[in-house]
Design an enzyme around this catalytic site. Structure first.
Site, short mmCIF file in Angstrom:
data_model
loop_
_atom_site.label_atom_id
_atom_site.label_comp_id
_atom_site.label_asym_id
_atom_site.label_seq_id
_atom_site.Cartn_x
_atom_site.Cartn_y
_atom_site.Cartn_z
N VAL A 269 -6.43 13.64 -6.90
CA VAL A 269 -5.30 12.73 -6.71
C VAL A 269 -4.35 13.33 -5.69
O VAL A 269 -3.89 14.47 -5.86
CB VAL A 269 -4.53 12.53 -8.04
CG1 VAL A 269 -3.47 11.46 -7.87
CG2 VAL A 269 -5.48 12.18 -9.17
N SER B 100 0.84 -1.20 0.00
CA SER B 100 0.00 0.00 0.00
C SER B 100 0.87 1.24 0.00
O SER B 100 2.01 1.23 0.46
CB SER B 100 -0.93 -0.01 1.20
OG SER B 100 -0.21 -0.14 2.41
N THR B 101 0.29 2.34 -0.50
CA THR B 101 1.07 3.55 -0.72
C THR B 101 0.60 4.69 0.17
O THR B 101 -0.53 4.67 0.69
CB THR B 101 0.93 4.03 -2.18
OG1 THR B 101 -0.45 4.32 -2.41
CG2 THR B 101 1.39 2.96 -3.16
N TYR C 257 -11.21 -6.46 14.91
CA TYR C 257 -11.04 -7.04 13.59
C TYR C 257 -11.65 -8.43 13.59
O TYR C 257 -11.41 -9.21 14.52
CB TYR C 257 -9.53 -7.19 13.38
CG TYR C 257 -9.06 -6.88 12.00
CD1 TYR C 257 -8.57 -5.62 11.68
CD2 TYR C 257 -9.08 -7.85 11.01
CE1 TYR C 257 -8.10 -5.35 10.42
CE2 TYR C 257 -8.63 -7.57 9.73
CZ TYR C 257 -8.14 -6.32 9.45
OH TYR C 257 -7.69 -6.04 8.20
#
Lengths: 545, 689
Positions: A251, A186-187, A456
């Protein structure tokens, strides 16, 4: 790696027949995929601009999905109705601005794409979209633009992955400390867009605590603040309009983040508790005292047993013997019930002294709730399991086992009831669907806050005999989410809304709240260029119809 | 010959037929009932401690202290005292002792205790996964010991039971009941906030932790008239709150219908219904009741209905997430939750009724009570004087049994016996009330004169009323089967036209349902469904004849409709007299007690003068239901008097409308006659009131 006990566990828990396999279909050929919608004037302009792009069908397919169950299922056994028509790889903020301008000019849709690890169908192309869809892949924007040792900040491009960030910062003696389970892929931009949360948030904070400045390219131009000051009072914080906007407003291109010197010492740890309730009470106390280490997680008995099944092959008789002693000690001397006990895994970070002090305090507190320290190795395996689980899921699909996770956040006094109720709901829904075998329903408390916790859930069932397993899964998860909300839990702690949770948004933030989001959307993106359809259905201005 | 075999269909006998023959062995046997999976085991006394330490009690104490300045310590002491007074002390010792003693005692008086097994396995499983509420019908003191006894016998966890605090003062018995799982609730605690908070938290603590199933009686008290009473919601809403707040995943509610061939309290109930004061529950009173411990009391049937999942029941109607933004200790029910709880309560009562296994004696009682002759002398009178032939009675009983089965009633009717044999058996059980002569004729036994507080009631009238009411108790047990049928029959048999349109029939049916809503349990939203359902049933049994959209009256007035309308006639007559009473007494405001006693006096006068012949209308419960039914219909208004006390206001126009409507369906004295009797009574009445 060999996991000798896993087979037995699967046989016991799902009654699967290992001869029964569901192989994935062969890779899609170009003919299997929907043909691209081409906006010719746009394509011509794009080609003139010299921005890197591709019409290749596998490039497009790769960016048509995240890791939501039904997307993985579509890859393995199904098909896609709609995929991006073109992939573009801008290399800088300037190129992103060019792309967005072109798209806005030609009324073409842009779906920003980071690491592709979404689990909310956020990357799925709306099947009703008739315009051309561009997948804007940020992977070529992965530079560290600058690093400021004095202020402990760094400016990073949004396409850089968690792993890259930590590697590169480490080489200069720093770290970011943001470690979501997906951080290999992931970024940074994706984290901002989803309001991500990291394992070690107790020290470093969640993404909203880490950002100092965010630059976002919108169809109306660049949205940014004027300085790197640590906090400002200047009306509602516009960062918070972007955090969690899930690619619907623009973005994210560059982010200034806080960084920290690398810790001197990192140490795992674990504690076993006689039952889940005791574990929750202990975590609550740790939160009350605000003495949580970098990470503290409590897994329930089901997951504890599952963790035992994932022990790697171990030929050392001595080791097995020791394991045997430990078990006897726990169950006979300490009165632990192997079918009730659960384990908390811990990560400590800091100077040697700090870590020592933290350990002492945490283990002391745990002792008050019947907790016994259970060693570093068990703790380390717990965290390792987190990364492993995505891979195990793919293996499960082979044998007809569907597995998925979902999460929530909830006030402290409701944590235990939530866990019990949701697991019960999962078992009941499966039974109502006529499943022969009880599903694997398990949970863990993963984050502590002053006022509550993040929980979770892992959930897996055998799909043999079901005509539409994915639909069955979706119905079950939907029922579970209803149960979560009924128990006082939130719609999501960090996965986001995407498309799978849109139907609960209004209930969660009120009709007025949705209107506020709508008006931000209308201002920043009147043509719905960022039309991935996440969060809510954008109200299209009447003049455009 | 045995009317009580070990097994009858899904029912199993648990008193006489056991694998362990000795009572000692049985009561000391290994007993491992299922336990709720999230229960943390605790002693009974810990429940009280947990309640006192709970957030809701702490906050209530602080709030009350702020409101009226009383010290926190004093309030805490008060809370402690309440918890002490309330707390159960369930222990296996007492349960085993009861199991032993009751086995001995009951085997002498009961032929059998039957328990249906069809839902038991499921229920045992559910006890592991969810908290369970046991909701039995309540028609005898015995219910509560019986339920614990049955649970012990069939390996269900023994429940904790909400009991009225009046039992508590019984010397020795109070603590014995506590040990068998009773906890005590004051009958009235109106606006006592602390008491209310402790009571709800006590119940909820038990539900949340699932220590044991919680048992209570939805009707709040024993139904002396032997037909279901409207539900009291206090206990149920308190017990369901943990579900609404997400503290438990679900709660299962189990309606249970209990029936006795013969009630221990039959005469006592008749007296109580007439207003002869109820003896205070005392140990010596109970000991005097020892003489009942000989004699034949027939069978007991305990019928568990299918457990109802509260979650499934409320799924569509209730959004639990509304509680998400308030601390959990703050008690609040949403409007939807209140409505759904009310609806669930009514459904549970209906399920109890459906589950109840009727005794053949109910049929006999219904027949003996009615068939009023034009001369005003019913079978009841005839059977006292000249008796009824056994064969004639058997024929009637058989006919009524068929009707009962056609309309969904369950009856204890052992296979392989003639109706006459079954009749003789039930007559033997009830030999206190009836005797059979050598000529095979059935006679009602004489009842000694009874003195009443109400001066208007003479001892002979009262004695007749006691005899009638004792029969009416048993007849009442079957009324729910025919409640819709009876209302249609009343309209049809009362009609002066050749035909009735379905539309008119429906209107009158609605009118009767509204009027009788306190005497019978109806689901208001099901009125159309019930109407269509009963019409279909009546058409299929030829009880009514329909052409196009009309009921043809002549062929529809037949044995069935006449019998049924006469069965329900006494109710309407009582309502009518009550209307007349209010219409002829001009008063600004009423107390409910004055209306009831006044009407009772008027009824007595009319009965004495032969204008009426249904002695059961003297029942105070019936009259109280009538007042509330008329309030529901808007013929009586509730208001607050100047001094703040509640009072009632009669609305003459509406009352006379109701009276006229009733008079169009059943035979009542003319209004002039009624007025004349009111005048006769006027002097003593107003002197008394």
């Amino acid at each position: 790696m060999v996991l000798p006990l896993l087979k037995d566990w699967m046989l016991n828990n799902f009654n699967v027949n290992l001869d029964y396999v569901r192989p994935a279909q062969p890779e899609f050929s170009a003919a299997d995929l929907p043909s691209p919608v081409i906006n010719k004037p746009f394509l011509e302009d794009l080609q003139t601009s010299g921005l890197e792009h591709s019409l290749d069908c596998h490039d497009r397919l790769f960016r048509a999905h995240g890791h939501t169950l039904n997307e993985i299922w579509a890859l393995r056994e199904g098909s896609f109705n709609r995929i991006p028509d073109l992939v573009a790889w801008p290399t800088s903020q300037v190129e992103v601005m060019q792309m967005v301008q072109l798209a806005n000019k030609h009324n073409v849709v842009i779906i920003p794409f980071g690491g592709g690890t979404s689990v909310t169908q956020a990357l799925e192309c709306p099947s009703t979209e008739t315009r051309m869809i561009i997948s804007l892949d940020t992977s070529q924007m992965h530079k560290i633009l600058w690093l400021d040792e004095e202020n402990l900040t760094a400016c990073l491009e949004s396409g850089v992955t968690g792993k890259e960030i930590e590697q590169r910062l480490a080489s200069r003696g720093f770290c970011l400390g943001h470690e979501p389970d997906s951080y290999e892929f992931s970024t940074l931009g994706g984290w901002v867009a989803t309001r991500a949360s990291g394992m070690k948030k107790n020290i470093y904070g969640n993404i909203e605590d880490l950002v100092v400045l965010v630059r976002t390219v919108t169809t109306r131009g660049l949205l940014e603040k004027s300085c790197n000051a640590p906090r400002t009072s200047s009306g509602p914080d516009l960062h918070h309009a972007i955090l969690g906007s899930e690619g619907t407003l623009g973005v994210v291109t560059e982010v200034v983040v806080k960084i920290r010197p690398l810790p001197e010492c990192q140490k795992y740890g674990s504690v076993v508790f006689p039952c889940f309730q005791d574990g929750v009470s202990c975590l609550r106390e740790v939160a009350r005292q605000r003495c949580a280490p970098a990470s503290i997680r409590l897994v329930d008995n089901e997951q504890f047993v599952f963790g035992q099944a994932l022990k790697p092959e171990n030929n050392s008789l001595v080791q097995s013997f020791l394991d045997g002693i430990k078990k006897a000690y726990l169950t006979r001397w300490k009165g632990f019930d192997i079918n009730k006990m659960c384990v908390a895994t811990l990560v400590f970070e800091g100077t040697l002294k700090e870590v020592e002090a933290q350990e002492k305090r945490v283990y002391e507190t745990a002792g008050k709730f019947g907790g016994l320290p259970a060693g570093e190795e068990n703790g380390e395996r717990g965290y390792f399991l987190t990364y492993l689980i995505a891979y195990i899921r793919d293996m499960g699909l082979q044998y007809g086992i569907i597995a998925e996770s979902f999460e929530t956040s909830i006030p402290w006094d409701r944590v235990t009831d939530l866990c019990h109720n949701v697991k019960d709901r999962l078992r009941r829904e499966c039974k109502a669907m006529g499943m022969q075998h009880e599903p694997f329903a398990s949970c863990r408390v993963t984050q502590l806050y002053d006022a509550g916790a993040c929980v979770y859930f892992y959930f897996a069932f055998c799909i043999r005999g079901l005509s539409d397993p994915v639909k069955a899964y979706e119905e079950i998860e939907s029922a579970a989410r209803d149960e979560i909300l009924a128990c006082g839990g939130s719609i999501s702690h960090h996965h986001g809304i995407g498309k799978i949770r849109k139907k609960w948004l209004k209930q969660s933030i009120s009709g007025v709240g949705v209107d506020v989001l709508q008006s931000i959307k209308r201002t920043l993106d009147p043509q719905n260029i960022f039309g991935n359809g996440n969060l809510f259905d954008a109200a299209v201005p009447i003049s455009k119809l | 010959m045995s009317f009580s075999p070990k097994r009858k269909g899904t029912y199993e006998e648990i008193l006489h037929h056991r694998s362990q023959q000795s009572d000692v062995g049985w009561s000391l046997r290994s007993y491992t009932p299922p336990q709720y999976r999230y229960c943390s085991p605790r002693r009974p006394i810990d429940v009280g401690t947990a309640v006192l330490a709970s957030p809701i009690i702490r906050h209530t104490v602080l709030q009350l202290s702020e409101e009226d300045g009383s010290s926190v310590e004093r309030l805490e002491q008060e809370a402690e005292a309440i918890v002490k007074e309330m707390g159960h002390d369930l222990g296996m010792g007492a349960i085993r002792l009861f199991a032993f003693v009751l086995s001995k005692a009951w085997r002498r008086i009961y032929k059998a205790i039957y328990v249906n097994s069809e839902h038991l396995t499921k229920l045992q499983g559910l006890c592991k996964d969810y908290p369970v509420l046991l909701l039995p019908s309540h028609r005898s003191y015995m219910d509560f010991l019986l339920m614990s006894y049955v649970c012990f016998a069939v390996n269900l966890p023994v429940p904790v039971i909400t009991a009225g605090a009046d039992f508590m003062s019984m010397k020795g018995v109070g603590s014995l009941l506590r040990k068998s799982g009773a906890f005590f609730i004051r009958r009235q605690f109106g606006s006592d906030k602390l008491y209310w908070a402790i009571f709800t938290e006590y119940v909820q603590s038990l539900v949340r932790n699932g220590d044991a199933p919680v048992e209570f009686f939805l009707e709040g008290t024993r139904s002396r008239a032997q037909k279901s009473m409207g539900p009291k919601l206090g206990c149920l809403s308190a017990a369901l709150e943990p579900y609404f707040k997400g503290e438990v995943a679900d709660i299962y509610v189990v309606p249970i219908g209990i029936s006795y061939d013969r009630l221990l309290e039959e005469t006592l109930y008749a007296y109580e219904l007439l207003g002869v004061p109820k003896p205070k529950e005392s140990t010596s009173g109970l000991l005097k009741a020892r003489h009942v411990l000989s004699g034949d009391y027939g069978n007991i049937h305990v019928s568990f209905s299918a457990p109802i999942s509260v979650h499934d029941y409320f799924r569509a109607g209730v959004d639990r997430s509304v509680h998400a933004t308030l601390p959990r200790y703050m008690s609040s029910h949403s409007v939807e939750e209140v409505a759904c709880t009310q609806s669930l309560a009514v459904d549970v009562l209906l399920q109890q009724q459906k589950a109840i296994v009727l005794s053949p004696w109910s049929l006999v009682a219904a027949i003996l009570l009615q068939h009023s002759q034009p001369g005003g002398m019913g079978v009841a009178e005839r059977s006292q004087l000249e008796g009824v032939g056994v064969a004639e009675l058997a024929e009637e009983v058989h006919w009524l049994k068929l009707q009962l089965e056609n309309f969904g009633g369950r009856i204890n009717w052992p296979g392989g016996y003639t109706t006459e044999a079954i009749l003789m058996d039930t007559l033997t059980v009830h030999s206190d009330l009836v005797s059979v002569s050598n000529e095979n004729r059935v006679y009602l036994k004489h009842v000694d004169d009874v003195k009443s507080k109400n001066a208007a009631l003479d001892p002979v009238t009262m004695a007749t009323a006691v005899r009638h009411l004792t029969l009416a108790l048993y007849r009442n047990q079957l009324l729910h089967v025919f409640q819709n049928l009876g209302l249609v029959a009343l309209v049809v048999t009362g009609s002066q036209e050749n035909e009735i349109s379905l539309e008119d029939l429906y209107k009158k049916f609605m009118f009767l349902r509204n009027l009788l809503c306190k005497d019978f349990i109806f689901r208001p939203c099901d009125v159309e469904k019930d109407f269509n359902g009963v019409l279909l049933g009546m058409k299929h049994t030829n009880a009514i004849v329909q052409e196009n959209n009309h009921i043809l009256v002549a062929p529809s007035v037949n044995k069935c409709t006449v019998f049924m309308s006469r069965m329900f006639e006494p109710f309407l007559v009582a309502y009518w007299v009550l209307c007349q009473f209010l219409l002829t007494h001009n008063r600004a405001s009423w107390k409910i007690r004055d209306i009831i006693e006044g009407t009772q006096g008027l009824e007595a006068a009319m009965l004495n003068h032969g204008m009426l012949h249904h002695y059961e209308i003297l029942s105070l419960e019936l009259l109280s239901n009538a007042v509330n039914g008329l309030i529901h219909c808007g013929a009586i208004c509730r208001e607050k008097a100047a001094n703040g006390n509640p009072s009632l206001l009669a609305k003459p126009f509406e009352l006379s409308k109701v009276a006229t409507e009733i008079a169009s369906m059943v035979t009542v004295p003319t209004c002039d006659d009624a007025a004349a009797y009111v005048k006769i009574l006027a002097v003593p009445l107003s002197a008394k009131l």
